[in-house]
Design a protein around this motif. Sequence first.
Motif, PDB file in Angstrom:
ATOM      1  N   MET A  40      35.499  45.880  27.728  1.00 22.26           N
ATOM      2  CA  MET A  40      36.433  44.762  27.696  1.00 22.26           C
ATOM      3  C   MET A  40      36.050  43.708  28.735  1.00 22.26           C
ATOM      4  N   ILE A  41      36.263  42.452  28.406  1.00 23.05           N
ATOM      5  CA  ILE A  41      36.139  41.375  29.386  1.00 23.05           C
ATOM      6  C   ILE A  41      37.337  41.473  30.333  1.00 23.05           C
ATOM      7  N   THR A  42      37.099  41.215  31.614  1.00 20.75           N
ATOM      8  CA  THR A  42      38.171  41.380  32.598  1.00 20.75           C
ATOM      9  C   THR A  42      38.474  40.066  33.310  1.00 20.75           C
ATOM     10  N   GLN A  43      39.611  40.058  33.992  1.00 21.04           N
ATOM     11  CA  GLN A  43      39.996  38.908  34.807  1.00 21.04           C
ATOM     12  C   GLN A  43      40.489  39.395  36.159  1.00 21.04           C
ATOM     13  N   PHE A  44      40.653  38.464  37.084  1.00 16.87           N
ATOM     14  CA  PHE A  44      40.907  38.797  38.482  1.00 16.87           C
ATOM     15  C   PHE A  44      42.019  37.928  39.052  1.00 16.87           C
ATOM     16  N   GLU A  45      42.839  38.508  39.910  1.00 19.62           N
ATOM     17  CA  GLU A  45      43.842  37.754  40.656  1.00 19.62           C
ATOM     18  C   GLU A  45      44.123  38.486  41.958  1.00 19.62           C
ATOM     19  N   THR A  46      44.828  37.844  42.859  1.00 18.79           N
ATOM     20  CA  THR A  46      45.219  38.481  44.110  1.00 18.79           C
ATOM     21  C   THR A  46      46.734  38.543  44.202  1.00 18.79           C
ATOM     22  N   ALA A  47      47.211  39.474  45.019  1.00 15.31           N
ATOM     23  CA  ALA A  47      48.638  39.601  45.275  1.00 15.31           C
ATOM     24  C   ALA A  47      48.828  39.970  46.746  1.00 15.31           C
ATOM     25  N   ILE A  48      49.848  39.427  47.349  1.00 12.93           N
ATOM     26  CA  ILE A  48      50.204  39.776  48.726  1.00 12.93           C
ATOM     27  C   ILE A  48      51.467  40.628  48.655  1.00 12.93           C
ATOM     28  N   LEU A  49      51.330  41.896  49.047  1.00  8.71           N
ATOM     29  CA  LEU A  49      52.454  42.830  48.961  1.00  8.71           C
ATOM     30  C   LEU A  49      53.080  43.028  50.335  1.00  8.71           C
ATOM     31  N   ASP A  50      54.379  43.164  50.348  1.00 13.24           N
ATOM     32  CA  ASP A  50      55.094  43.479  51.584  1.00 13.24           C
ATOM     33  C   ASP A  50      55.048  44.981  51.831  1.00 13.24           C
ATOM     34  N   THR A  51      54.673  45.371  53.037  1.00 11.65           N
ATOM     35  CA  THR A  51      54.703  46.771  53.443  1.00 11.65           C
ATOM     36  C   THR A  51      55.436  46.872  54.787  1.00 11.65           C
ATOM     37  N   PRO A  52      55.842  48.053  55.193  1.00 15.84           N
ATOM     38  CA  PRO A  52      56.517  48.189  56.487  1.00 15.84           C
ATOM     39  C   PRO A  52      55.663  47.756  57.676  1.00 15.84           C
ATOM     40  N   THR A  53      54.330  47.699  57.492  1.00 17.84           N
ATOM     41  CA  THR A  53      53.460  47.316  58.600  1.00 17.84           C
ATOM     42  C   THR A  53      52.865  45.923  58.421  1.00 17.84           C
ATOM     43  N   GLY A  54      53.402  45.154  57.487  1.00 14.05           N
ATOM     44  CA  GLY A  54      52.956  43.784  57.323  1.00 14.05           C
ATOM     45  C   GLY A  54      52.465  43.459  55.920  1.00 14.05           C
ATOM     46  N   LYS A  55      52.000  42.235  55.750  1.00 18.53           N
ATOM     47  CA  LYS A  55      51.514  41.758  54.464  1.00 18.53           C
ATOM     48  C   LYS A  55      50.189  42.436  54.118  1.00 18.53           C
ATOM     49  N   MET A  56      50.058  42.891  52.889  1.00 12.51           N
ATOM     50  CA  MET A  56      48.835  43.553  52.440  1.00 12.51           C
ATOM     51  C   MET A  56      48.254  42.793  51.254  1.00 12.51           C
ATOM     52  N   ARG A  57      47.112  42.170  51.480  1.00  8.84           N
ATOM     53  CA  ARG A  57      46.423  41.494  50.376  1.00  8.84           C
ATOM     54  C   ARG A  57      45.767  42.543  49.486  1.00  8.84           C
ATOM     55  N   SER A  58      45.932  42.374  48.193  1.00  5.94           N
ATOM     56  CA  SER A  58      45.335  43.280  47.217  1.00  5.94           C
ATOM     57  C   SER A  58      44.688  42.469  46.111  1.00  5.94           C
ATOM     58  N   GLU A  59      43.603  42.988  45.583  1.00  8.45           N
ATOM     59  CA  GLU A  59      42.934  42.350  44.458  1.00  8.45           C
ATOM     60  C   GLU A  59      43.250  43.133  43.190  1.00  8.45           C
ATOM     61  N   ILE A  60      43.474  42.416  42.110  1.00  9.91           N
ATOM     62  CA  ILE A  60      43.857  43.029  40.837  1.00  9.91           C
ATOM     63  C   ILE A  60      42.841  42.631  39.773  1.00  9.91           C
ATOM     64  N   TYR A  61      42.330  43.629  39.093  1.00  7.82           N
ATOM     65  CA  TYR A  61      41.385  43.439  37.989  1.00  7.82           C
ATOM     66  C   TYR A  61      42.024  44.040  36.743  1.00  7.82           C
ATOM     67  N   ARG A  62      41.977  43.303  35.639  1.00  2.90           N
ATOM     68  CA  ARG A  62      42.592  43.804  34.412  1.00  2.90           C
ATOM     69  C   ARG A  62      41.906  43.196  33.202  1.00  2.90           C
ATOM     70  N   PRO A  63      42.050  43.835  32.044  1.00  2.66           N
ATOM     71  CA  PRO A  63      41.448  43.285  30.829  1.00  2.66           C
ATOM     72  C   PRO A  63      42.031  41.921  30.468  1.00  2.66           C
ATOM     73  N   VAL A  64      41.197  41.069  29.902  1.00  3.47           N
ATOM     74  CA  VAL A  64      41.677  39.799  29.373  1.00  3.47           C
ATOM     75  C   VAL A  64      42.538  40.035  28.135  1.00  3.47           C
ATOM     76  N   LYS A  65      42.212  41.073  27.400  1.00  5.82           N
ATOM     77  CA  LYS A  65      42.956  41.422  26.194  1.00  5.82           C
ATOM     78  C   LYS A  65      44.438  41.547  26.502  1.00  5.82           C
TER      79      LYS A  65
END
Length: 241
Positions: free
Chosen positions: A1-26
């Motif tokens: 599958m062709i994939t796409q990418f985005e980022t998300a900043i999640l709140d955790t008890p120890t601060g902001k956590m940047r995460s990268e998300i990869y998922r199918p374009v479908k």
Amino acid sequence: MITQFETAILDTPTGKMRSEIYRPVKSGKFNAIIFYSEIFQITAPIKRSAQILAGLGYVVIVPEVFHELNPIGCVLAYDDAGKDKGNADKWEKSLEDHDSDTQAMVEFLQSYEFCTGKIGAMGVCIGGHLAFRAALNKNIQHAFCLYPTDIHSNTLPSEKNNDTLTRSKDIKAEVYLVFGKQDPHVPQDARLKLYQHFLQNGLNYIWLEVDAQHAFMRDEGERYDSALAIKMYQTAGDFFR
């Protein structure tokens, strides 16, 4: 599958956590994999691994595992300075803080519009340990752990009797453990200790030892085994499926 990418900043008890998300374009909803990196955080090889897994039909989220100890977006180099900094971070961050990071990702994925709500964990090196540890979370159904370090030695900081080896008896998920026979970080006596411990405490696990060195999945450096890496991606995809 062709994939796409985005980022998300999640709140955790120890601060902001940047995460990268990869998922199918479908279009549609997909099962999810939390993919934990090495001590170097989200390097180019880790990004490529996540993209491969997404191409197999999964939503893959990759956290900055030491987010509270580094600036957002920090990536350590595969050199002595990077290794020293990553190891220092490893000894400083508690397993309990990794647990709360996992819970933050679980909650994000459960509400993420492209995710079915079914979640597995996967990781390499310390990330293999964190994937195994993530299986303590009741929302993690399967964990695929590639050459996980520091489980046998109980060396990562944690509260009393909350180390991963002791807590392994509480894991209900199915776990797949892969080790390289030439891995100096988890030598033969350490692997035997883990195998016997898991056998005695009733862990639901699959065990595989391969003719490889530590970090054989990393597609940079002399330890990379491309044929074996391809096999592991296929095995992991089938395991989660």
